[in-house]
Design an enzyme around this catalytic site. Structure first.
Site, PDB file in Angstrom:
ATOM      1  N   ARG A   9     -25.376  -1.062   7.676  1.00  0.00           N
ATOM      2  CA  ARG A   9     -25.058  -2.478   7.555  1.00  0.00           C
ATOM      3  C   ARG A   9     -25.402  -3.258   8.819  1.00  0.00           C
ATOM      4  NH1 ARG A   9     -19.287  -3.018   4.645  1.00  0.00           N
ATOM      5  NH2 ARG A   9     -20.395  -4.777   3.762  1.00  0.00           N
ATOM      6  N   LYS A  17       0.847  -1.187   0.000  1.00  0.00           N
ATOM      7  CA  LYS A  17       0.000   0.000   0.000  1.00  0.00           C
ATOM      8  C   LYS A  17       0.887   1.244   0.000  1.00  0.00           C
ATOM      9  CE  LYS A  17      -4.025   1.824   2.471  1.00  0.00           C
ATOM     10  NZ  LYS A  17      -4.962   1.568   3.595  1.00  0.00           N
ATOM     11  N   GLU A  72     -19.119  -4.505  10.822  1.00  0.00           N
ATOM     12  CA  GLU A  72     -20.008  -3.679  11.631  1.00  0.00           C
ATOM     13  C   GLU A  72     -21.076  -4.504  12.343  1.00  0.00           C
ATOM     14  OE1 GLU A  72     -18.185  -1.145   8.488  1.00  0.00           O
ATOM     15  OE2 GLU A  72     -19.253  -3.069   8.481  1.00  0.00           O
TER      16      GLU A  72
END
Length: 611
Positions: free
Chosen positions: A361, A246, A333
């Protein structure tokens, strides 16, 4: 040197030599750093997938072959290589490119999912549709990160993909060991073993019945192409494990600032003007994080939960001071909320910090796992209302509508830093059920003091009551807009009282009583109008038998394009001028004594227009 200008679409990539692909990768990284640091956006994730994106488009023939990206915040190279390089400078700007895949932008953008862990379910459904329709000449490719594998939907998708060994789907696992921060849990530990020489005899994917290819160097185009071509020939579900870095190619993003360079803010285009009116107001997230840490020092029962977003939700300070009381559950979540219910059953008071858009969610878990059990859990929803440049999927405009449906839930909407601190203290003091508070993205602005209090509500402006007088109900940060509207209406001869309930759910009885004494009640919020705070106020007044008309102002129930928060609110009529005009029109419809033409400029001696 091969540059971006020489590539007008994926077909142009296949004629490039290995050296030319390296040159192209370097040019893409140059553009990413230059443009994303100027416009703002996700930098680190995109720098890490440049070679992977080139290889995908060299091996597969998009858009006939369907390449789908989980989360979608790493699709900038994909946009550049699919004909959008010339307009990339407008990334995340009004009228410009979206920061996520957009079906209206390109036929190469298959799905617009910018919530993680979903792509494997899309791939499963698309592959099933092709099988049922007898389509055999199209590949289904799903790119998913290791961070997204911490989400339950990803494993539901893998479970279904593995159940059909004859159905071809190529799952490209982009493993950079990070989401916003280092990936946590048992899955990353297993992937770490696969990256070592002493790897287990079988990967978890093989144990499920899928083929596994890798791990391969995610920055070597030739190696990637070989792996992808091999995977495509297998004719079944296969995981291609690609190791990437990354932030690759940009030193600050590669080193100790990797978290900060996941996403960057826009670079100012003009020199900063020295402030003469004191220091800038604090950030909402920082105010919350500091106050929670202070409360944690006094309350050993307070614990914090995040879903892979420790720093973005303001929990870093709490985590540094109380690491044993901070839980990062990964991009999950639903698990975060039900785990919080378990913590509450164990005698603790959990604070679940999420972006408002991600609460969507976990609604079922909030409803049945927390509220049904009357569990004392506090939900803190960041980025509520209109967030702006992240676009439709990240606007937190659904939360107040969803929260109204949860029995026993108390909801606070602070208007400034002072009321945020107060609301958090009050919320964590509640022990007989769940609470929630929400605030927007950005800075708090100046504190707006109350001129009076009425049964727990803050009165921001008080005027008389009567049939020509208006009660403006301000929800959270719309207080400034309401006060501006009140000033304009007062110039027009109306008495206006502005009240901030602070706790909007359940609707305070005192608010209903005040509404009975006014000719019109107007509610102003930056969430969706359907089922929102205004709808709850209107319902409470109707249930009391009141005949007072109610006008609700909020965000229309549609998916909003990306843009600046202020511009979007203005388009929705959520300005002082827009609200004042609409209030006068509402009163005019109710009573002929007020004429619409009074809004136009008047001759000398006439009543002033609402400006």
């Amino acid at each position: 040197m091969t540059s971006i200008e020489s590539v007008h679409g994926p077909d142009d990539l296949r004629a490039l030599s290995p050296r030319q692909t390296e040159e192209l990768a370097a040019d893409i990284r140059r553009m990413l750093v230059e443009e994303v640091t100027r416009t703002g956006g996700h930098l680190g994730p995109n720098l890490g997938v440049v070679e992977l994106t080139i290889a995908l488009h060299r091996v597969f023939e998009s858009p006939r072959d369907r390449i789908m990206w989980d989360t979608g915040h790493q699709t900038y190279p994909h946009k550049i290589l699919t004909g959008r390089a010339g307009v990339f400078g407008g990334l995340r700007q009004p009228g410009g490119l979206s920061g996520y895949p957009s079906r209206t932008e390109s036929e190469h953008d298959v799905i617009e999912n910018s919530h993680a862990s979903t792509v494997l379910a899309y791939a499963d459904g698309l592959a099933k549709a092709y099988e049922l329709r007898g389509i055999t000449d199209r590949a289904v490719v799903a790119v998913i990160g290791d961070g997204a594998l911490t989400g339950g939907m990803a494993w539901e998708g893998l479970n279904n993909l593995a159940a059909a060994p004859h159905r071809p789907v190529v799952v490209v696992l982009n493993d950079n060991t990070r989401s916003y921060a280092p990936t946590v849990g048992g899955i990353p530990e297993h992937l770490a073993l696969l990256r070592t020489e002493e790897r287990p005899p079988h990967s978890v994917f093989e144990n499920m019945g899928m083929a596994y290819v890798g791990p391969v160097d995610g920055h070597d185009v030739a190696v990637l192409e070989q792996a992808l071509q091999h995977a495509a020939r297998l004719g079944g579900p296969v995981v291609v494990h690609c190791l990437t870095e990354k932030g690759r190619g940009h030193a600050p993003a590669e080193q100790d600032e990797a978290d900060r360079f996941h996403a960057v803010r826009p670079r100012p285009t003009t020199p900063a003007v020295p402030r003469t009116d004191g220091p800038a107001s604090p950030d909402w997230t920082d105010v919350f994080g500091a106050e929670l840490t202070e409360l944690g020092a006094r309350r050993p029962d307070l614990v914090a939960i995040t879903a892979a977003m420790l720093a973005p939700t303001g929990l870093s300070r709490f985590a540094d001071r109380f690491p044993e009381r901070t839980f990062d559950v990964g991009i999950a979540e639903q698990h975060a909320v039900t785990s919080a219910a378990g913590l509450a059953l164990g005698g603790l008071h959990p604070v679940v910090a999420l972006y408002a858009t991600f609460l969507n969610r976990a609604f079922d878990q909030m409803l049945l796992d927390v509220a049904l059990h009357r569990a004392p859990v506090t939900f803190v929803l960041d980025r509520a209302g209109v967030t702006g440049d992240d676009g439709a999927s990240h606007n937190g405009m659904w939360d107040l509508s969803l929260l109204q449906m949860v029995p026993g839930l108390r909801v606070a909407v602070p208007r400034d830093a002072a009321t945020l601190r107060r609301a958090l203290r009050e919320a964590v003091a509640v022990q007989d059920g769940p609470t929630a508070l929400r605030f927007p993205k950005g800075r708090t602005g100046c504190d707006i003091p109350a001129v009076d209090t009425a049964a727990g509500m803050d009165v921001l402006r008080r005027a008389g009551s009567g049939e020509r007088d208006v009660l403006l109900v301000s929800v959270g940060t719309m207080a400034g807009v309401c006060l501006e509207a009140a000033d304009r209406l007062a110039e027009h001869g109306f008495g206006v009282t502005v009240v901030d309930p602070r706790w909007i759910t359940p609707v305070p009885a005192a608010l209903v009583d005040m509404g009975l004494d006014h000719g019109l009640v107007a509610t102003v919020e930056d969430g969706g109008r359907a089922g929102g705070a205004g709808a709850a106020v209107a319902q409470a007044l109707a249930d009391s038998g009141a005949r007072t008309p109610v006008r609700t102002f909020g965000v229309p129930q549609r998916f909003l394009d990306h843009g600046r928060r202020g511009d979007i609110l203005a388009e929705c009529g959520l300005t002082g001028r827009g609200i004042a005009r609409a209030v006068v029109e509402a009163l005019a419809r109710r009573d002929d004594a007020v004429r619409i033409d009074e809004l136009a400029p008047q001759p000398v001696g006439g009543r002033p227009a609402v400006r």
